[in-house]
Scaffold this motif. Structure first.
Motif: not given
Length: 178
Positions: A20-28
């Motif tokens: 959970t929450d391992s992918v942040t918006a900055a990494k999209l």
């Protein structure tokens, strides 16, 4: 030692194996989320037109007519989906010598009340007053729509919209995902 980039075959890691929450918006990736992926109620685009009225003696509209008359304040938007709604916000300055009304037209259709539009000014106005109105419209189209301010006098008095050249009047359109 870890796994090198490209070390796992496709399909090994999916959304169920990520913390959970391992992918942040900055990494999209910039285009990872399309407009169609956004939930209902999301703001998809905003268009704003402001007018300080240096033409027409500083007025968007001056009328004594009992019929709806177009003012020189409008904005256009092209919805991305037929299920979208358009939130129309109007911020204007008005002065009237007797009863008056204003409304918004979407292309050729009055989307305010047919009799009094978005607001009816019923007492004699001696000063300029600010007016703020908002309405949610469901156009059911992906074609461009022009939203325009209209006004009318309900008696022989004069209705002014706009004010002097230092008064900012605006119309703001927000496309809301349906």
């Amino acid at each position: 030692t870890g796994i090198s980039v490209g070390g796992l075959p496709d399909g090994i890691v999916d959304d169920g194996t990520l913390a959970t929450d391992s992918v942040t918006a900055a990494k999209l990736k910039d285009d990872a989320i399309a407009v169609g992926d956004l939930p209902a109620g999301s703001v998809l685009q905003v268009v704003q037109v402001t007018n300080t009225n240096t033409a027409n003696g500083g007025f968007l509209l001056t009328t004594t007519s009992a019929s709806w008359r177009a003012a020189s304040l409008s904005a256009a938007i092209t919805p991305s989906s037929t299920s979208s709604k358009i939130l129309v916000q109007l911020n204007i300055s008005v002065h009237h010598s007797d009863h008056a009304s204003y409304t918004i037209y979407a292309d050729a259709s009055n989307i305010g009340g047919s009799t009094y539009g978005l607001s009816r000014l019923t007492s004699d106005g001696t000063d300029w007053i600010g007016q703020f109105a908002t309405i949610l419209h469901s156009p059911s189209t992906t074609s461009s729509i022009t939203y325009q301010l209209y006004g009318r006098s309900e008696s022989s008095g004069t209705f002014y919209i706009g004010g002097d050249s230092d008064v900012v009047n605006s119309i703001t359109l927000m496309e809301i995902a349906g």
